[in-house]
Design a protein around this motif. Structure first.
Motif, PDB file in Angstrom:
ATOM      1  N   GLU A 124     -47.868 -36.370  51.588  1.00  0.00           N
ATOM      2  CA  GLU A 124     -49.127 -36.668  50.904  1.00  0.00           C
ATOM      3  C   GLU A 124     -48.851 -36.899  49.434  1.00  0.00           C
ATOM      4  OE1 GLU A 124     -51.981 -33.836  53.752  1.00  0.00           O
ATOM      5  OE2 GLU A 124     -51.475 -33.246  51.693  1.00  0.00           O
ATOM      6  N   LEU A 125     -49.627 -37.763  48.822  1.00  0.00           N
ATOM      7  CA  LEU A 125     -49.469 -38.053  47.406  1.00  0.00           C
ATOM      8  C   LEU A 125     -49.616 -36.770  46.594  1.00  0.00           C
ATOM      9  CD1 LEU A 125     -49.303 -40.071  45.002  1.00  0.00           C
ATOM     10  CD2 LEU A 125     -51.797 -40.254  45.156  1.00  0.00           C
ATOM     11  N   SER A 126     -48.649 -36.499  45.730  1.00  0.00           N
ATOM     12  CA  SER A 126     -48.736 -35.310  44.885  1.00  0.00           C
ATOM     13  C   SER A 126     -49.852 -35.499  43.860  1.00  0.00           C
ATOM     14  CB  SER A 126     -47.408 -35.054  44.174  1.00  0.00           C
ATOM     15  OG  SER A 126     -47.176 -36.032  43.185  1.00  0.00           O
ATOM     16  N   VAL A 127     -50.579 -34.419  43.593  1.00  0.00           N
ATOM     17  CA  VAL A 127     -51.687 -34.496  42.655  1.00  0.00           C
ATOM     18  C   VAL A 127     -51.186 -34.837  41.255  1.00  0.00           C
ATOM     19  CG1 VAL A 127     -53.573 -33.208  41.591  1.00  0.00           C
ATOM     20  CG2 VAL A 127     -53.087 -32.920  44.018  1.00  0.00           C
ATOM     21  N   GLY A 128     -49.988 -34.360  40.911  1.00  0.00           N
ATOM     22  CA  GLY A 128     -49.437 -34.675  39.605  1.00  0.00           C
ATOM     23  C   GLY A 128     -49.253 -36.171  39.400  1.00  0.00           C
ATOM     24  N   GLN A 129     -48.759 -36.857  40.422  1.00  0.00           N
ATOM     25  CA  GLN A 129     -48.592 -38.303  40.330  1.00  0.00           C
ATOM     26  C   GLN A 129     -49.940 -39.000  40.219  1.00  0.00           C
ATOM     27  OE1 GLN A 129     -45.545 -40.314  40.314  1.00  0.00           O
ATOM     28  NE2 GLN A 129     -47.203 -41.587  39.547  1.00  0.00           N
ATOM     29  N   LEU A 130     -50.918 -38.511  40.983  1.00  0.00           N
ATOM     30  CA  LEU A 130     -52.253 -39.096  40.914  1.00  0.00           C
ATOM     31  C   LEU A 130     -52.857 -38.908  39.521  1.00  0.00           C
ATOM     32  CD1 LEU A 130     -54.715 -40.414  42.219  1.00  0.00           C
ATOM     33  CD2 LEU A 130     -55.415 -38.160  43.049  1.00  0.00           C
ATOM     34  N   LEU A 131     -52.668 -37.740  38.922  1.00  0.00           N
ATOM     35  CA  LEU A 131     -53.192 -37.491  37.583  1.00  0.00           C
ATOM     36  C   LEU A 131     -52.581 -38.445  36.563  1.00  0.00           C
ATOM     37  CD1 LEU A 131     -53.219 -33.578  37.588  1.00  0.00           C
ATOM     38  CD2 LEU A 131     -55.213 -35.072  37.614  1.00  0.00           C
ATOM     39  N   LYS A 132     -51.287 -38.756  36.710  1.00  0.00           N
ATOM     40  CA  LYS A 132     -50.650 -39.707  35.794  1.00  0.00           C
ATOM     41  C   LYS A 132     -51.257 -41.091  35.936  1.00  0.00           C
ATOM     42  CE  LYS A 132     -46.273 -38.858  36.884  1.00  0.00           C
ATOM     43  NZ  LYS A 132     -44.798 -38.964  36.790  1.00  0.00           N
ATOM     44  N   GLY A 148     -51.652 -37.514  31.115  1.00  0.00           N
ATOM     45  CA  GLY A 148     -51.431 -37.394  32.549  1.00  0.00           C
ATOM     46  C   GLY A 148     -50.075 -36.818  32.885  1.00  0.00           C
ATOM     47  N   GLN A 149     -49.063 -37.113  32.064  1.00  0.00           N
ATOM     48  CA  GLN A 149     -47.734 -36.552  32.293  1.00  0.00           C
ATOM     49  C   GLN A 149     -47.733 -35.049  32.057  1.00  0.00           C
ATOM     50  OE1 GLN A 149     -44.468 -38.096  33.257  1.00  0.00           O
ATOM     51  NE2 GLN A 149     -44.517 -35.892  33.649  1.00  0.00           N
ATOM     52  N   ILE A 150     -48.434 -34.619  31.002  1.00  0.00           N
ATOM     53  CA  ILE A 150     -48.524 -33.180  30.743  1.00  0.00           C
ATOM     54  C   ILE A 150     -49.259 -32.488  31.892  1.00  0.00           C
ATOM     55  CG2 ILE A 150     -49.465 -31.433  29.184  1.00  0.00           C
ATOM     56  CD1 ILE A 150     -49.118 -33.412  26.899  1.00  0.00           C
ATOM     57  N   MET A 151     -50.338 -33.119  32.373  1.00  0.00           N
ATOM     58  CA  MET A 151     -51.075 -32.536  33.496  1.00  0.00           C
ATOM     59  C   MET A 151     -50.208 -32.464  34.746  1.00  0.00           C
ATOM     60  SD  MET A 151     -54.989 -33.963  33.149  1.00  0.00           S
ATOM     61  CE  MET A 151     -54.595 -35.681  32.875  1.00  0.00           C
ATOM     62  N   ALA A 152     -49.358 -33.470  34.954  1.00  0.00           N
ATOM     63  CA  ALA A 152     -48.475 -33.468  36.124  1.00  0.00           C
ATOM     64  C   ALA A 152     -47.461 -32.329  36.041  1.00  0.00           C
ATOM     65  CB  ALA A 152     -47.760 -34.809  36.234  1.00  0.00           C
ATOM     66  N   TRP A 153     -46.882 -32.100  34.876  1.00  0.00           N
ATOM     67  CA  TRP A 153     -45.957 -30.983  34.712  1.00  0.00           C
ATOM     68  C   TRP A 153     -46.665 -29.651  34.900  1.00  0.00           C
ATOM     69  CZ3 TRP A 153     -43.592 -33.577  29.789  1.00  0.00           C
ATOM     70  CH2 TRP A 153     -42.547 -34.425  30.165  1.00  0.00           C
ATOM     71  N   MET A 154     -47.902 -29.557  34.402  1.00  0.00           N
ATOM     72  CA  MET A 154     -48.660 -28.319  34.574  1.00  0.00           C
ATOM     73  C   MET A 154     -48.977 -28.080  36.043  1.00  0.00           C
ATOM     74  SD  MET A 154     -51.218 -28.683  31.273  1.00  0.00           S
ATOM     75  CE  MET A 154     -52.020 -27.105  31.475  1.00  0.00           C
ATOM     76  N   GLU A 155     -49.324 -29.139  36.762  1.00  0.00           N
ATOM     77  CA  GLU A 155     -49.607 -29.011  38.194  1.00  0.00           C
ATOM     78  C   GLU A 155     -48.371 -28.549  38.950  1.00  0.00           C
ATOM     79  OE1 GLU A 155     -49.586 -30.415  42.375  1.00  0.00           O
ATOM     80  OE2 GLU A 155     -48.463 -31.316  40.710  1.00  0.00           O
ATOM     81  N   ASN A 156     -47.189 -28.972  38.512  1.00  0.00           N
ATOM     82  CA  ASN A 156     -45.945 -28.599  39.189  1.00  0.00           C
ATOM     83  C   ASN A 156     -45.694 -27.097  39.098  1.00  0.00           C
ATOM     84  OD1 ASN A 156     -43.173 -29.135  40.319  1.00  0.00           O
ATOM     85  ND2 ASN A 156     -42.587 -28.403  38.287  1.00  0.00           N
TER      86      ASN A 156
END
Length: 549
Positions: A38-46, A219-227
């Motif tokens: 499934e598409l990772s939410v971090g990628q979607l946020l970016k 979006g990149q910061i949000m993706a790292w935070m989601e990770n």
């Protein structure tokens, strides 16, 4: 970018397209997916952030950065091979900031099916290379949908500006009442220690992570935070969790290429089927002190093979700060559920008798104003009658019959607004108000009243507990708004001798299903009693909405 065929105009027909609208379509590849394909939410946020940023820059004509993102609720997941369709456009431009609406849909190419994944509202600010802010030009809405979103954006901004202070006050008050629950965790021998879920990770910001102004993509910061949040959640449940929602958050400062981003996450509290993970992002270069970039709260669930949420283990908070986070998470859950329910529901789905308290006041007020604006903006009102320049319109949808009455008088709109918005003086000129009592002044624009109205058709006298929200225009293109809706207060239960009425959406005087026979007797001819009431006003537009039995 090409438009879908259903948006194409027939030959010779001109179709308006919002110049700030940006679309992005992307097939989900294995490199974008997690272990469940499934598409990772971090990628979607970016993807969401970059699409929204392009939309903001189209309007501003200069580089923009993400300032904040409202609550995001992920309704569905997206699998490998499916297509992500993202559409972003500027809803409204204020002085130096603008709201961008983002809609994410998923498309299955084999079944030709489409479904909504999430919707978000992001705030962007302009950025000059020489420093300082850019004065934005106003955005002129053209379509009915754009006019509604343009009007609601002002109310969302109002809610956004007071969100942090309201949350702080509510958490302070509510945490004291929840203290006993936190202390009971000492007795749980099998609870998972919170420190076991703690995660810390460092990321080096490189050119691919930044925009053309070398600022790190939000979006990149949000993706790292989601990770890191996902890792923390996994350590509690020993499984692969699914991110369901992200609370509203603000970027407190910029990050640039060369920064080291320190990301920290920990599970604040675990409920029956969900857990809250707190995440913090800080940045530094060289030996400089850490700069706080962002904090967020993310809600995770663990689902079984049938997609049903699993029961989660309890958590034992750390002393002091851990206990504070634990207690605040309980309060935030209550606030979050209230906010999601009130804001996301359609007006016809929200119960009439919504309890009012400080935890949901700002969201009830938003729902009150937005419901009236959306009702007024509908283009399928039917003119039923007209008498002496007073027009009666009706709108029927599902089990609700709505009425709109319009007339104009040669009086300044501001004066009419002040007269109509002061319900305590309504009894002096409106025969439908027998008595009006101010219960509570919430702030300068929101009030709680108890209104008593005369009996109708020889029935019992009615009273109403009303939340009155008044809004002067933000600029010359905005209307004056006075919105009323029913709420319940424990201090004012139904009283013997009065029939407690309810109002779903109104900006004039309260009514109930019992008035329908009275209205329907002359719906084609506009009764003289209605007309007499309208003549006592100076200048206004009145909207009524009644439930039909």
């Amino acid at each position: 970018m090409s438009r879908p065929q259903d948006e194409m105009a027939e030959e010779g027909e001109e179709v308006f397209r919002n110049l700030t609208e940006v679309k992005k379509s992307q097939i989900v590849m294995p490199c974008h997916a997690n272990h469940r394909q499934e598409l990772s939410v971090g990628q979607l946020l970016k993807w969401m952030d970059s699409t929204a940023c392009l939309s903001a820059e189209r309007h501003a004509g200069c580089p923009c950065v993400t300032a904040s993102v409202d609550d995001i609720h992920f309704e569905h997941t997206i699998g490998v091979g499916q297509v992500v369709n993202i559409k972003a456009k500027v809803n409204r431009a204020f002085n130096t900031s603008m709201e961008v609406g983002i809609v994410v849909n998923c498309e299955d190419l084999f079944s030709d099916s489409h479904w909504r994944v999430c919707q978000a509202f992001a705030t962007f600010v302009t950025q000059r290379t020489t420093g300082g802010k850019v004065q934005l030009r106003p955005l002129v809405p053209r379509t009915q949908e754009e006019q509604v979103e343009h009007s609601l954006a002002a109310e969302r901004r109002r809610m956004r500006l007071v969100h942090a202070d309201i949350m702080k006050d509510l958490l302070t008050n509510r945490c004291m009442s929840e203290q006993k629950q936190a202390m009971r965790l000492k007795e749980l021998s099998k609870a998972v220690p919170a420190e076991r879920t703690q995660v810390e990770s460092v990321e080096l910001v490189l050119p691919p992570h930044a925009n053309h102004q070398v600022n790190t993509f939000g979006g990149q910061i949000m993706a790292w935070m989601e990770n890191v949040a996902t890792i923390a959640a996994s350590r509690l449940c020993n499984a692969h969790p699914t991110l369901r929602s992200i609370d509203m958050f603000h970027f407190r400062g910029p990050s640039q290429v060369g920064d080291r981003l320190v990301l920290k996450a920990i599970v604040n509290n675990a409920f029956k089927n969900s857990m809250e993970v707190g995440v913090c992002a800080e940045a530094y270069q060289g030996e400089e002190p850490l700069r706080h970039i962002n904090s967020a709260f993310m809600i995770f669930e663990v689902c079984d093979r049938d997609g049903k949420p699993c029961t989660l283990p309890k958590i034992q908070p750390e002393p002091l700060e851990g206990r504070r986070r634990y207690q605040e998470a309980i309060a935030r859950k209550k606030i979050r559920l209230d906010r999601k329910y009130i804001i996301s529901c359609k007006q016809t789905e929200v119960p009439l008798s919504v309890p009012w308290d400080l935890s949901n006041q700002v969201y009830l007020s938003y729902n009150n104003v937005s419901a009236l604006k959306m009702l007024a903006a509908r283009n399928n009102w039917v003119l039923n009658s007209e008498k002496n320049k007073v027009s009666l319109y009706t709108l029927e949808q599902k089990q609700v019959l709505s009425f709109k009455i319009e007339f104009e008088a040669d009086v300044p709109a501001e004066r009419a607004f002040m007269v109509l918005s002061d319900l305590s003086k309504r009894v002096e000129w409106d025969p439908n108000y027998e008595r009006c009592e101010l219960i509570h002044r919430v702030d300068d624009d929101d009030f709680l009243y108890r209104v008593v109205t005369p009996s109708i058709c020889q029935g019992m006298v009615q009273d109403f507990i009303l939340l009155a929200s008044r809004r002067p225009p933000c600029d010359s293109g905005d209307p004056y708004v006075i919105a009323l809706r029913s709420v319940t207060l424990p201090t004012h239960p139904p009283t013997e001798g009065y029939n407690r009425g309810e109002v779903l959406c109104d900006n004039s005087y309260p009514a109930s299903p019992e008035v329908l026979p009275y209205i329907s007797t002359d719906i084609a001819g506009l009764s003289s009693s209605f007309y007499g009431t309208f003549c006592t006003c100076n200048k206004c537009k009145l909207y009524f909405k009644f439930s039909r039995e």
